[in-house]
Design a protein around this motif. Structure first.
Motif, PDB file in Angstrom:
ATOM      1  N   LEU A 245       0.655  -1.127   0.008  1.00 38.89           N
ATOM      2  CA  LEU A 245       0.171  -0.037  -0.483  1.00 38.89           C
ATOM      3  C   LEU A 245       1.303   1.556  -0.051  1.00 38.89           C
ATOM      4  CD1 LEU A 245      -3.079  -0.995   3.140  1.00 38.89           C
ATOM      5  CD2 LEU A 245      -3.022  -0.382   0.075  1.00 38.89           C
ATOM      6  N   ASP A 246      -0.543   1.744  -1.126  1.00 41.64           N
ATOM      7  CA  ASP A 246       0.668   3.366  -0.821  1.00 41.64           C
ATOM      8  C   ASP A 246       0.302   4.149  -0.701  1.00 41.64           C
ATOM      9  OD1 ASP A 246       2.788   6.102  -1.732  1.00 41.64           O
ATOM     10  OD2 ASP A 246       3.623   4.753  -3.080  1.00 41.64           O
ATOM     11  N   LYS A 247      -0.177   5.552   0.288  1.00 40.25           N
ATOM     12  CA  LYS A 247      -0.761   6.484   0.572  1.00 40.25           C
ATOM     13  C   LYS A 247      -0.778   7.069  -0.355  1.00 40.25           C
ATOM     14  CE  LYS A 247      -3.123   9.649   3.717  1.00 40.25           C
ATOM     15  NZ  LYS A 247      -2.644  10.086   5.213  1.00 40.25           N
ATOM     16  N   ALA A 248       0.735   7.957  -0.228  1.00 36.84           N
ATOM     17  CA  ALA A 248       1.083   8.743  -1.271  1.00 36.84           C
ATOM     18  C   ALA A 248       1.503   8.544  -2.431  1.00 36.84           C
ATOM     19  CB  ALA A 248       2.740   9.244  -0.816  1.00 36.84           C
ATOM     20  N   GLY A 249       0.958   8.209  -3.072  1.00 39.04           N
ATOM     21  CA  GLY A 249       1.101   7.177  -4.410  1.00 39.04           C
ATOM     22  C   GLY A 249      -0.361   7.487  -4.708  1.00 39.04           C
ATOM     23  N   ALA A 250      -1.110   6.817  -4.348  1.00 42.05           N
ATOM     24  CA  ALA A 250      -3.149   6.732  -3.771  1.00 42.05           C
ATOM     25  C   ALA A 250      -3.588   8.397  -4.193  1.00 42.05           C
ATOM     26  CB  ALA A 250      -3.764   6.311  -3.099  1.00 42.05           C
ATOM     27  N   LEU A 251      -2.606   8.975  -3.071  1.00 40.82           N
ATOM     28  CA  LEU A 251      -3.629  10.099  -4.109  1.00 40.82           C
ATOM     29  C   LEU A 251      -2.829  11.187  -4.724  1.00 40.82           C
ATOM     30  CD1 LEU A 251      -2.659  11.955  -0.134  1.00 40.82           C
ATOM     31  CD2 LEU A 251      -4.610  11.727  -1.352  1.00 40.82           C
ATOM     32  N   ARG A 252      -1.828  10.666  -5.512  1.00 46.31           N
ATOM     33  CA  ARG A 252      -0.854  10.738  -6.344  1.00 46.31           C
ATOM     34  C   ARG A 252      -2.170  11.291  -7.315  1.00 46.31           C
ATOM     35  NH1 ARG A 252       3.981   9.836  -4.424  1.00 46.31           N
ATOM     36  NH2 ARG A 252       4.864  11.301  -4.018  1.00 46.31           N
ATOM     37  N   VAL A 253      -2.271   9.662  -7.830  1.00 47.38           N
ATOM     38  CA  VAL A 253      -3.178   9.331  -8.906  1.00 47.38           C
ATOM     39  C   VAL A 253      -4.381   9.717  -8.953  1.00 47.38           C
ATOM     40  CG1 VAL A 253      -4.611   6.929  -9.706  1.00 47.38           C
ATOM     41  CG2 VAL A 253      -1.708   6.689  -8.738  1.00 47.38           C
ATOM     42  N   LEU A 254      -4.736   9.400  -7.913  1.00 45.18           N
ATOM     43  CA  LEU A 254      -6.224   9.974  -7.215  1.00 45.18           C
ATOM     44  C   LEU A 254      -6.690  11.718  -7.766  1.00 45.18           C
ATOM     45  CD1 LEU A 254      -7.277   8.473  -3.992  1.00 45.18           C
ATOM     46  CD2 LEU A 254      -8.375   7.831  -6.531  1.00 45.18           C
ATOM     47  N   GLN A 255      -5.765  12.340  -7.916  1.00 39.94           N
ATOM     48  CA  GLN A 255      -5.700  13.530  -7.627  1.00 39.94           C
ATOM     49  C   GLN A 255      -5.921  14.155  -9.105  1.00 39.94           C
ATOM     50  OE1 GLN A 255      -6.532  16.666  -5.831  1.00 39.94           O
ATOM     51  NE2 GLN A 255      -6.306  17.395  -8.964  1.00 39.94           N
ATOM     52  N   ALA A 256      -4.360  13.606  -9.962  1.00 48.93           N
ATOM     53  CA  ALA A 256      -4.575  12.862 -11.729  1.00 48.93           C
ATOM     54  C   ALA A 256      -5.647  12.865 -11.940  1.00 48.93           C
ATOM     55  CB  ALA A 256      -3.095  12.036 -11.688  1.00 48.93           C
ATOM     56  N   MET A 257      -6.405  12.084 -12.281  1.00 46.63           N
ATOM     57  CA  MET A 257      -7.444  11.506 -12.600  1.00 46.63           C
ATOM     58  C   MET A 257      -9.043  12.484 -12.139  1.00 46.63           C
ATOM     59  SD  MET A 257      -7.959   7.475 -11.152  1.00 46.63           S
ATOM     60  CE  MET A 257      -9.205   7.011 -11.823  1.00 46.63           C
ATOM     61  N   LEU A 258      -9.185  13.077 -10.881  1.00 47.07           N
ATOM     62  CA  LEU A 258      -9.473  13.997 -11.082  1.00 47.07           C
ATOM     63  C   LEU A 258      -9.519  15.016 -11.886  1.00 47.07           C
ATOM     64  CD1 LEU A 258     -10.046  14.118  -7.120  1.00 47.07           C
ATOM     65  CD2 LEU A 258     -12.310  13.327  -8.884  1.00 47.07           C
ATOM     66  N   ASP A 259      -8.259  15.205 -12.365  1.00 48.15           N
ATOM     67  CA  ASP A 259      -7.532  16.255 -13.072  1.00 48.15           C
ATOM     68  C   ASP A 259      -8.395  16.593 -14.812  1.00 48.15           C
ATOM     69  OD1 ASP A 259      -6.547  18.148 -11.068  1.00 48.15           O
ATOM     70  OD2 ASP A 259      -4.297  17.591 -11.348  1.00 48.15           O
ATOM     71  N   GLU A 260      -7.885  15.425 -14.994  1.00 42.36           N
ATOM     72  CA  GLU A 260      -8.649  14.833 -16.328  1.00 42.36           C
ATOM     73  C   GLU A 260     -10.006  14.418 -16.052  1.00 42.36           C
ATOM     74  OE1 GLU A 260      -6.217  14.570 -18.272  1.00 42.36           O
ATOM     75  OE2 GLU A 260      -4.334  13.447 -17.792  1.00 42.36           O
ATOM     76  N   LEU A 261     -10.663  14.002 -15.529  1.00 39.93           N
ATOM     77  CA  LEU A 261     -12.087  14.654 -14.861  1.00 39.93           C
ATOM     78  C   LEU A 261     -12.770  15.690 -15.449  1.00 39.93           C
ATOM     79  CD1 LEU A 261     -13.255  12.114 -13.130  1.00 39.93           C
ATOM     80  CD2 LEU A 261     -14.405  11.827 -15.483  1.00 39.93           C
ATOM     81  N   ARG A 262     -12.349  16.748 -14.722  1.00 42.25           N
ATOM     82  CA  ARG A 262     -12.556  17.915 -14.627  1.00 42.25           C
ATOM     83  C   ARG A 262     -12.001  18.517 -16.088  1.00 42.25           C
ATOM     84  NH1 ARG A 262     -11.213  18.360  -8.893  1.00 42.25           N
ATOM     85  NH2 ARG A 262      -9.658  18.450  -9.466  1.00 42.25           N
ATOM     86  N   THR A 263     -11.086  18.025 -16.934  1.00 37.71           N
ATOM     87  CA  THR A 263     -10.820  18.808 -18.198  1.00 37.71           C
ATOM     88  C   THR A 263     -11.496  18.597 -19.471  1.00 37.71           C
ATOM     89  OG1 THR A 263      -8.249  19.149 -17.367  1.00 37.71           O
ATOM     90  CG2 THR A 263      -8.917  18.666 -19.451  1.00 37.71           C
ATOM     91  N   ALA A 264     -11.942  16.818 -19.288  1.00 37.26           N
ATOM     92  CA  ALA A 264     -12.922  16.338 -20.098  1.00 37.26           C
ATOM     93  C   ALA A 264     -13.677  17.059 -20.208  1.00 37.26           C
ATOM     94  CB  ALA A 264     -12.940  14.517 -19.957  1.00 37.26           C
ATOM     95  N   THR A 265     -14.490  17.603 -18.922  1.00 39.48           N
ATOM     96  CA  THR A 265     -15.762  18.113 -18.841  1.00 39.48           C
ATOM     97  C   THR A 265     -16.105  19.390 -18.871  1.00 39.48           C
ATOM     98  OG1 THR A 265     -15.331  17.696 -16.309  1.00 39.48           O
ATOM     99  CG2 THR A 265     -16.422  16.241 -17.646  1.00 39.48           C
ATOM    100  N   ALA A 266     -15.149  20.191 -18.822  1.00 39.65           N
ATOM    101  CA  ALA A 266     -14.992  21.672 -18.854  1.00 39.65           C
ATOM    102  C   ALA A 266     -15.167  22.027 -20.070  1.00 39.65           C
ATOM    103  CB  ALA A 266     -13.440  22.020 -18.802  1.00 39.65           C
TER     104      ALA A 266
END
Length: 434
Positions: free
Chosen positions: A413-434
């Motif tokens: 388990l890598d908590k810091a890595g999970a935060l990077r993955v989740l934040q990057a996914m959210l950024d992609e979702l926001r860009t896709a719906t902008a």
């Protein structure tokens, strides 16, 4: 067992018994009125369950107290920090897949016992009604009359054939050696995790040890005694992706919902002291199980992960931690609890050719939970990210990325890595719906 349940109900009504520790069986199927207080140990999974359980207190018209004690779980953690998510919101929309033949079969049997089913009823039960009825007739559950209607052929009702504990699996009896007394039942899949040879099994406050599990006979033999440790099963899991119902590109990511086959096998169990110290790991020889269900999965290129600070060595732990957190927060958008949901992650899936996270319904044929998550993906992932981000731990704990049902012992388990993955996914979702 039913006779024990009736005795408990009677003692509560007549106030010979003043307190009761129970599973959520007290929420459904047991009629208890007028308790003075309800203490809920952990978020029960849905707002509907919360109010149903709280409503067991005060139903006789008197004052009542209901207390929710948060558990070490990502959703509990999120709700404690976001109480506005709970208070003042309506009860969740019920999520169910009416075309799931494993769900539909029991409903058709119950309906036919009330009133014969006719061809016109397809408007209620959908296009899966006819083939499911044919299966029920072939199995001898229903009969078809000369006029074409399907009916329940026995004098007893179908409720004795349908269990609330599991919609799919046969049950395994827990049998006390020496007396032959049946202590209770567990479903077939749970038996391999909870009633394997060597497992410590607790019933009505008494501790037993499983001496033999016979899946063909449908029984687990136990002897009374507390060995001083608890046991937890370890499993290996893999998944195959089937027909895609819907998918979309979110930047370089692919998000899909569809059919999947999850293959799992209990391979060993751990003995742990109450402090958590591992005394030993013991191999088990149990069959592989395959769950045909539906899930939501997202794939991400390796270069995209590296660009967001997750190097190749960190990928397995980052995806595993993100998967656990997402499972814990899916009940926020779907009427389920985390025990209805499963997940698997891999740094390279043979079907997609890329790192992949899958979250799936823990019921054969699917139950609609993953579909709901797919439909509300951004809200789901934002809550997941926030729960992990606001957790005070440094490297991961049960309140964010550790799972109580992880077959791999919460490794890696890598908590810091999970935060990077989740934040990057959210950024992609926001860009896709902008």
């Amino acid at each position: 067992m039913p006779d024990e349940r009736r005795e408990l109900e009677r003692d509560l009504r007549e106030r010979r018994l003043l307190g009761l520790a129970a599973t959520n069986a007290l929420e459904l199927g047991i009629d208890i009125l007028g308790l003075d207080a309800v203490l809920m140990a952990g978020w029960p999974g849905t707002t509907a369950s919360l109010w149903q359980q709280a409503g067991r207190a005060g139903r006789a018209g008197g004052d009542a107290l209901a207390v929710l004690v948060a558990d070490d779980d990502p959703l509990d953690h999120y709700l404690v920090h976001h109480p506005e998510t709970l208070f003042g919101r309506p009860v969740e929309a019920v999520v169910v897949d009416p075309d799931n033949p494993y769900v539909l079969a029991d409903h058709l049997a119950a309906a036919a016992a009330e009133l014969p089913i006719t061809a016109a009823d397809e408007s209620y039960f959908g296009p899966s009604m006819r083939p499911t009825l044919d299966t029920l007739v072939s199995a001898g559950v229903l009969r078809r009359r000369p006029n074409g209607a399907w009916h329940w052929p026995r004098p007893d009702g179908p409720h004795g054939q349908i269990t609330l504990r599991s919609t799919t699996d046969p049950t395994v009896r827990i049998v006390e050696r020496g007396t032959g007394r049946v202590l209770g039942t567990v479903d077939w899949a749970s038996a391999q995790r909870q009633a394997h040879t060597g497992a410590v099994y607790v019933h009505q406050g008494r501790t037993f040890v499983v001496t033999a599990l016979d899946l063909e006979d449908g029984s687990a033999t136990v002897v009374a005694g507390d060995p001083g440790w608890k046991t937890s099963a370890r499993t290996t899991t893999a998944f195959d992706l089937g027909r895609v119902h819907t998918s979309r590109q979110v930047g370089p990511l692919t998000v899909a919902y569809g059919e999947t086959a999850v293959r799992s096998q209990v391979t060993s169990f751990l003995r742990r002291l109450p402090t958590g110290e591992v005394l030993g790991e013991h191999p088990l020889d149990l069959p592989e199980s395959t769950l045909h269900t539906r899930g939501v999965w997202w794939t991400m290129p390796g270069w995209w992960l590296r660009d967001h600070g997750v190097d190749e060595m960190a990928v397995p732990g980052a995806l595993h931690a993100a998967e656990h957190a997402a499972i814990g927060l899916l009940p926020l958008v779907a009427t389920a609890d985390r025990w209805d949901i499963g997940g698997v992650s891999t740094d390279l899936h043979p079907h997609t050719g890329e790192p992949t996270i899958l979250v799936y319904d823990g019921h054969r044929g699917g139950a609609g939970f993953a579909e709901r998550g797919h439909d509300q993906l951004e809200r789901w992932l934002r809550a997941t990210h926030d729960a992990v981000l606001t957790c005070a731990c440094s490297t991961g704990c049960p309140s964010c990325v550790q799972s109580p049902k992880c077959g791999n012992g919460n490794e890696p388990l890598d908590k810091a890595g999970a935060l990077r993955v989740l934040q990057a996914m959210l950024d992609e979702l926001r860009t896709a719906t902008a």
